[in-house]
Design a protein around this motif. Structure first.
Motif, PDB file in Angstrom:
ATOM      1  N   ALA A 119       1.241  -1.047   0.203  1.00 62.33           N
ATOM      2  CA  ALA A 119       0.038  -0.279  -0.173  1.00 62.33           C
ATOM      3  C   ALA A 119       0.786   0.894   0.095  1.00 62.33           C
ATOM      4  N   ASP A 120       1.768   1.209   1.165  1.00 63.88           N
ATOM      5  CA  ASP A 120       3.129   2.484   0.931  1.00 63.88           C
ATOM      6  C   ASP A 120       3.684   2.124  -0.914  1.00 63.88           C
ATOM      7  N   ALA A 121       4.200   1.481  -1.400  1.00 63.15           N
ATOM      8  CA  ALA A 121       4.342   1.816  -2.872  1.00 63.15           C
ATOM      9  C   ALA A 121       2.636   2.127  -3.843  1.00 63.15           C
ATOM     10  N   ALA A 122       2.039   1.986  -3.679  1.00 63.18           N
ATOM     11  CA  ALA A 122       0.582   2.110  -4.106  1.00 63.18           C
ATOM     12  C   ALA A 122       0.631   3.346  -4.305  1.00 63.18           C
ATOM     13  N   GLU A 123       0.904   4.334  -2.682  1.00 57.22           N
ATOM     14  CA  GLU A 123       1.450   6.341  -2.868  1.00 57.22           C
ATOM     15  C   GLU A 123       1.649   6.426  -4.085  1.00 57.22           C
ATOM     16  N   LEU A 124       2.608   5.964  -4.167  1.00 57.96           N
ATOM     17  CA  LEU A 124       3.187   7.078  -5.482  1.00 57.96           C
ATOM     18  C   LEU A 124       2.170   7.095  -6.989  1.00 57.96           C
ATOM     19  N   PHE A 125       1.626   5.928  -7.128  1.00 58.79           N
ATOM     20  CA  PHE A 125       0.518   5.959  -7.548  1.00 58.79           C
ATOM     21  C   PHE A 125      -0.992   7.346  -7.180  1.00 58.79           C
ATOM     22  N   THR A 126      -0.944   6.858  -6.559  1.00 60.79           N
ATOM     23  CA  THR A 126      -1.481   7.955  -5.704  1.00 60.79           C
ATOM     24  C   THR A 126      -1.037   9.589  -6.327  1.00 60.79           C
ATOM     25  N   LEU A 127      -0.117   9.683  -5.504  1.00 56.39           N
ATOM     26  CA  LEU A 127       0.487  11.525  -6.164  1.00 56.39           C
ATOM     27  C   LEU A 127       0.256  11.700  -7.834  1.00 56.39           C
ATOM     28  N   PHE A 128       0.841  10.137  -7.835  1.00 59.11           N
ATOM     29  CA  PHE A 128       0.906  11.115  -9.743  1.00 59.11           C
ATOM     30  C   PHE A 128      -0.829  11.112 -10.030  1.00 59.11           C
ATOM     31  N   ARG A 129      -1.822  10.120  -9.492  1.00 58.02           N
ATOM     32  CA  ARG A 129      -3.311  10.196  -9.540  1.00 58.02           C
ATOM     33  C   ARG A 129      -3.767  11.937  -9.416  1.00 58.02           C
ATOM     34  N   ASN A 130      -3.293  11.989  -8.135  1.00 61.68           N
ATOM     35  CA  ASN A 130      -3.788  13.469  -7.402  1.00 61.68           C
ATOM     36  C   ASN A 130      -3.238  14.219  -8.235  1.00 61.68           C
ATOM     37  N   TRP A 131      -2.411  14.267  -8.597  1.00 57.48           N
ATOM     38  CA  TRP A 131      -1.752  15.616  -9.632  1.00 57.48           C
ATOM     39  C   TRP A 131      -2.072  15.705 -10.766  1.00 57.48           C
ATOM     40  N   LEU A 132      -2.329  14.679 -11.357  1.00 55.82           N
ATOM     41  CA  LEU A 132      -2.724  15.150 -12.889  1.00 55.82           C
ATOM     42  C   LEU A 132      -4.503  14.903 -12.437  1.00 55.82           C
ATOM     43  N   THR A 133      -5.054  14.871 -11.553  1.00 57.25           N
ATOM     44  CA  THR A 133      -6.752  15.197 -11.492  1.00 57.25           C
ATOM     45  C   THR A 133      -6.725  16.585 -11.228  1.00 57.25           C
ATOM     46  N   ARG A 134      -5.412  17.479 -10.644  1.00 58.34           N
ATOM     47  CA  ARG A 134      -5.967  18.722 -10.580  1.00 58.34           C
ATOM     48  C   ARG A 134      -4.796  19.445 -11.877  1.00 58.34           C
ATOM     49  N   GLN A 135      -4.265  18.764 -12.911  1.00 62.75           N
ATOM     50  CA  GLN A 135      -4.157  18.933 -14.064  1.00 62.75           C
ATOM     51  C   GLN A 135      -5.958  19.258 -14.564  1.00 62.75           C
ATOM     52  N   PHE A 136      -5.979  17.956 -14.583  1.00 57.17           N
ATOM     53  CA  PHE A 136      -7.619  18.189 -15.670  1.00 57.17           C
ATOM     54  C   PHE A 136      -8.719  19.161 -15.566  1.00 57.17           C
ATOM     55  N   ALA A 137      -8.830  19.097 -13.781  1.00 60.91           N
ATOM     56  CA  ALA A 137      -9.790  20.387 -13.037  1.00 60.91           C
ATOM     57  C   ALA A 137      -8.876  21.418 -13.371  1.00 60.91           C
ATOM     58  N   ALA A 138      -8.152  21.843 -14.078  1.00 63.54           N
ATOM     59  CA  ALA A 138      -8.060  23.069 -14.427  1.00 63.54           C
ATOM     60  C   ALA A 138      -7.832  23.020 -15.192  1.00 63.54           C
ATOM     61  N   LEU A 139      -7.672  22.390 -16.731  1.00 65.42           N
ATOM     62  CA  LEU A 139      -8.534  23.015 -17.671  1.00 65.42           C
ATOM     63  C   LEU A 139      -9.467  22.586 -17.715  1.00 65.42           C
ATOM     64  N   GLY A 140     -10.737  22.248 -16.733  1.00 65.62           N
ATOM     65  CA  GLY A 140     -12.217  23.120 -17.261  1.00 65.62           C
ATOM     66  C   GLY A 140     -12.757  21.518 -16.907  1.00 65.62           C
ATOM     67  N   ARG A 141     -12.232  20.820 -16.536  1.00 60.07           N
ATOM     68  CA  ARG A 141     -12.567  19.097 -16.957  1.00 60.07           C
ATOM     69  C   ARG A 141     -12.537  18.271 -15.354  1.00 60.07           C
ATOM     70  N   LYS A 142     -12.856  19.370 -14.543  1.00 58.91           N
ATOM     71  CA  LYS A 142     -13.422  18.975 -13.474  1.00 58.91           C
ATOM     72  C   LYS A 142     -14.212  17.475 -13.071  1.00 58.91           C
ATOM     73  N   ALA A 143     -15.401  17.342 -13.207  1.00 60.69           N
ATOM     74  CA  ALA A 143     -16.207  16.561 -13.357  1.00 60.69           C
ATOM     75  C   ALA A 143     -16.015  14.720 -13.739  1.00 60.69           C
ATOM     76  N   ASP A 144     -14.749  15.212 -14.987  1.00 53.45           N
ATOM     77  CA  ASP A 144     -14.410  14.046 -15.551  1.00 53.45           C
ATOM     78  C   ASP A 144     -12.928  13.889 -15.306  1.00 53.45           C
ATOM     79  N   ALA A 145     -12.326  14.808 -14.362  1.00 57.97           N
ATOM     80  CA  ALA A 145     -11.225  15.083 -13.953  1.00 57.97           C
ATOM     81  C   ALA A 145      -9.841  13.624 -13.532  1.00 57.97           C
TER      82      ALA A 145
END
Length: 194
Positions: A119-145
């Motif tokens: 689970a600790d190792a999977a947090e690396l993917f979570t870090l990328f996931r959350n960061w990418l989600t913020r980028q898509f939200a900033a692109l105006g795609r908040k609903a499906d970010a």
């Protein structure tokens, strides 16, 4: 060399060896030899391989966060930040073709071992996931970010896996270009939907 510098050297060597050979196949002796330490000196810093694994995961988390922070400062536009994520496949292509994705391979191995740190190792993917989600939200795609973020992670892992299997650098370059085209379609589609 200070104790902290030696410890950092051990963690960096372990990080490389875990990536290149796998966690289970890497022994204390391998890491000690890579650093040039006797086993006695090695045990002064780490008593178990799991302690080293924890330190390696922490190092990878810190390095990943630093990379994401750098992209935040270097690229003003969220789309350019996402392209930076795509481009790590090209920048790291030789290592990916030889060893796979460092995050994916570690997560897969620890899952197969049912290791306590999976689970600790999977947090690396979570870090990328959350960061990418913020980028898509900033692109105006908040609903499906988050869905877009997971799509990017899935696609990059697929590219890494197939690049390792086929050792095809051109495949990596084509896929990164196709991911950029897909991103443009998401931006255009998001603008129409707004």
């Amino acid at each position: 060399m200070s104790a902290e510098a030696t410890r950092q050297q051990i963690v960096q060597a372990a990080d490389r060896l875990f990536y290149e050979h796998g966690f289970e196949a890497t022994s204390f002796a391998h890491i000690a030899a890579a650093v040039g330490l006797s086993r006695g000196n090695f045990y002064y810093h780490f008593k178990t391989k799991d302690e080293i694994l924890d330190a390696v995961i922490a190092l990878r988390m810190a390095n990943t966060q630093a990379m994401l922070n750098l992209w935040e400062t270097e690229d003003e536009a969220p789309a350019d930040r996402i392209r930076s994520f795509f481009n790590i496949l090209i920048m790291n292509r030789a290592k990916i073709m030889a060893y796979g994705c460092p995050v994916g391979t570690l997560c897969n191995e620890l899952a197969k071992l049912d290791h306590a740190a999976k689970a600790d190792a999977a947090e690396l993917f979570t870090l990328f996931r959350n960061w990418l989600t913020r980028q898509f939200a900033a692109l105006g795609r908040k609903a499906d970010a988050d869905a877009l973020s997971m799509h990017v992670l899935m696609r990059s892992q697929g590219v890494a896996s197939l690049a390792t299997a086929f050792h095809d650098e051109n495949f990596i370059r084509r896929e990164v270009e196709d991911m950029s085209v897909w991103l443009e379609a998401q931006i255009t589609g998001g603008a129409r939907a707004a």
